[in-house]
Every structure is written in structure tokens, then in C-alpha cells.
Design a protein around this motif. Structure first.
Motif, PDB file in Angstrom:
ATOM      1  N   ALA A   6      29.777  17.487  16.989  1.00  0.00           N
ATOM      2  CA  ALA A   6      29.603  18.436  15.877  1.00  0.00           C
ATOM      3  C   ALA A   6      30.309  19.776  16.089  1.00  0.00           C
ATOM      4  CB  ALA A   6      28.113  18.683  15.642  1.00  0.00           C
ATOM      5  N   VAL A   7      30.340  20.268  17.315  1.00  0.00           N
ATOM      6  CA  VAL A   7      30.911  21.604  17.533  1.00  0.00           C
ATOM      7  C   VAL A   7      32.391  21.605  17.141  1.00  0.00           C
ATOM      8  CG1 VAL A   7      31.474  23.336  19.277  1.00  0.00           C
ATOM      9  CG2 VAL A   7      29.220  22.255  19.280  1.00  0.00           C
ATOM     10  N   GLN A   8      33.157  20.703  17.716  1.00  0.00           N
ATOM     11  CA  GLN A   8      34.588  20.669  17.402  1.00  0.00           C
ATOM     12  C   GLN A   8      34.824  20.182  15.973  1.00  0.00           C
ATOM     13  OE1 GLN A   8      37.078  21.934  19.316  1.00  0.00           O
ATOM     14  NE2 GLN A   8      38.246  21.678  17.416  1.00  0.00           N
ATOM     15  N   ALA A   9      34.015  19.225  15.532  1.00  0.00           N
ATOM     16  CA  ALA A   9      34.196  18.700  14.165  1.00  0.00           C
ATOM     17  C   ALA A   9      34.008  19.816  13.141  1.00  0.00           C
ATOM     18  CB  ALA A   9      33.217  17.558  13.911  1.00  0.00           C
ATOM     19  N   ASN A  10      33.043  20.701  13.381  1.00  0.00           N
ATOM     20  CA  ASN A  10      32.852  21.799  12.418  1.00  0.00           C
ATOM     21  C   ASN A  10      33.957  22.837  12.532  1.00  0.00           C
ATOM     22  OD1 ASN A  10      31.573  23.184  10.316  1.00  0.00           O
ATOM     23  ND2 ASN A  10      30.546  24.530  11.790  1.00  0.00           N
ATOM     24  N   ARG A  11      34.426  23.125  13.736  1.00  0.00           N
ATOM     25  CA  ARG A  11      35.564  24.054  13.855  1.00  0.00           C
ATOM     26  C   ARG A  11      36.756  23.492  13.060  1.00  0.00           C
ATOM     27  NH1 ARG A  11      34.584  29.196  15.720  1.00  0.00           N
ATOM     28  NH2 ARG A  11      36.831  29.282  15.990  1.00  0.00           N
ATOM     29  N   ASP A  12      36.963  22.185  13.140  1.00  0.00           N
ATOM     30  CA  ASP A  12      38.081  21.569  12.407  1.00  0.00           C
ATOM     31  C   ASP A  12      37.861  21.684  10.899  1.00  0.00           C
ATOM     32  OD1 ASP A  12      39.122  20.876  14.873  1.00  0.00           O
ATOM     33  OD2 ASP A  12      38.524  18.764  14.743  1.00  0.00           O
ATOM     34  N   LEU A  13      36.638  21.421  10.442  1.00  0.00           N
ATOM     35  CA  LEU A  13      36.356  21.485   9.008  1.00  0.00           C
ATOM     36  C   LEU A  13      36.425  22.925   8.485  1.00  0.00           C
ATOM     37  CD1 LEU A  13      35.483  20.093   6.371  1.00  0.00           C
ATOM     38  CD2 LEU A  13      33.094  20.317   7.148  1.00  0.00           C
ATOM     39  N   MET A  14      36.012  23.897   9.311  1.00  0.00           N
ATOM     40  CA  MET A  14      36.067  25.307   8.893  1.00  0.00           C
ATOM     41  C   MET A  14      37.508  25.763   8.684  1.00  0.00           C
ATOM     42  SD  MET A  14      33.323  26.803  11.618  1.00  0.00           S
ATOM     43  CE  MET A  14      34.029  28.426  11.601  1.00  0.00           C
ATOM     44  N   GLY A  15      38.387  25.410   9.602  1.00  0.00           N
ATOM     45  CA  GLY A  15      39.768  25.876   9.564  1.00  0.00           C
ATOM     46  C   GLY A  15      39.932  27.191  10.307  1.00  0.00           C
ATOM     47  N   ALA A  16      41.173  27.675  10.357  1.00  0.00           N
ATOM     48  CA  ALA A  16      41.503  28.876  11.131  1.00  0.00           C
ATOM     49  C   ALA A  16      40.739  30.090  10.631  1.00  0.00           C
ATOM     50  CB  ALA A  16      43.001  29.134  11.059  1.00  0.00           C
TER      51      ALA A  16
END
Ligand code: ADP
Ligand code: MG
Length: 140
Positions: A82-92
Motif C-alpha cells: 500500500a505505501v508504494q502503491a499509494n505514492r504511485d497513485l498520488m503522483g509527483a
């Protein structure tokens, strides 16, 4: 892959524009389960402590002012990785640099008013979740 929990905030620019449902729909359609959620008004002290790592950055004072400028929605999201998956979904951080289809590309107004916070490590996720939620408030 293991199921993880990450901490999320829908920031004041998102609550102000009535985007909490639209952003939650992006989480859910991307396989996240919202296992805890509440709408709160952060105190200045809470916002200062939450972003204490940025204390020396030139934008710290404005960031704290912004984060207490209106209500936020604090959340716990659950998914594999979830941690990395949400960073990816959030974007820069800066929506100008965010990829198409990300939350920040879709909704953010600026590098500061960028709609969402997401934990940047498993360790910080645990700290941030505990800052806002007791165990009994998280229902998986
Ligand atoms: P992220 O939220 O992507 O992890 P950071 O931890 O670097 O980004 O910054 C925390 C928050 O501070 C950002 O989400 C944004 O709201 C704000 N911020 C970051 N950089 C700037 C900047 N250069 N100017 C104004 N606000 C900023
Ligand atoms: Mg960060």
C-alpha cells in the motif's frame, strides 16, 4: 507481496472543492480499502508536528497555515504494497510533474495545494496512523 496499511490525508484544497468522494473513488477503483476515515480540523500544533521533518524548509510556515485553513480527511488505506502503491497513485509532489491518471495530475492546484498526503515509508505509515487513530478505529 504483503498487505500493508498506509496513512492518507485529503488536504484542505480537496475538501474545499468537494472532492473527497471523487478521490476516494480513485482509491477504491485502484484496489485500496479505506479501513479508517474521519474528517477533522487540524490544530496548528498537530500540523506543525505532522510536518516537523520539513521544519527548516522555506515553505514550512505556509504549509502549516495551508493545512489548518480548512478541514481535512485523515484515512488508513489497505492494499498489497500500500505505501508504494499509494505514492504511485498520488503522483509527483508538483502536479506539473505528475503522470496522467494520478490523483495530483487530476486534481491538484499547485505544489502546495496538491490534494493528498501519503506516507513515504512503512515505518512512517505506522507512526502517522498512530498519530491520528486508535486501534479500535481501524476496521479491516
Ligand atoms: P510529498 O507530499 O509528495 O511527500 P514532501 O514531503 O516533499 O512531498 O512535502 C510535503 C508537502 O509540502 C507537499 O505535499 C506540499 O503540500 C508541500 N510542499 C512541498 N514542496 C513545496 C514547495 N516547494 N513549495 C510549497 N509547498 C511545498
Ligand atoms: Mg512527504
Amino acid at each position: 507481496m504483503t498487505v500493508q496499511r498506509t496513512f492518507s490525508i485529503l488536504k484542505p484544497d480537496a475538501t474545499e472543492r468537494n472532492l473527497t468522494g471523487a478521490i476516494n473513488a480513485m482509491f477504491e477503483s485502484n484496489g485500496f480499502r479505506i479501513v479508517a476515515q474521519k474528517r477533522v480540523q487540524l490544530s496548528r500544533h498537530q500540523a506543525e508536528q505532522f510536518y516537523i521533518v520539513h521544519k527548516e524548509r522555506p515553505f514550512y510556515g505556509e504549509l502549516v497555515d495551508y493545512m489548518i485553513s480548512g478541514p481535512v480527511v485523515v484515512q488508513v488505506l489497505e492494499k498489497e504494497n500500500a505505501v508504494q502503491a499509494n505514492r504511485d497513485l498520488m503522483g509527483a509532489t508538483n502536479p506539473a510533474n505528475a503522470a496522467e491518471g494520478t490523483i495530483r495530475k487530476t486534481f491538484a492546484e499547485s505544489i502546495e495545494r496538491n490534494s493528498v498526503h501519503g506516507s513515504d515509508s512503512v515505518e512512517n505509515a505506522a507512526i502517522e496512523i498512530a498519530y491520528f487513530f486508535s486501534g479500535s478505529e481501524i476496521v479491516g
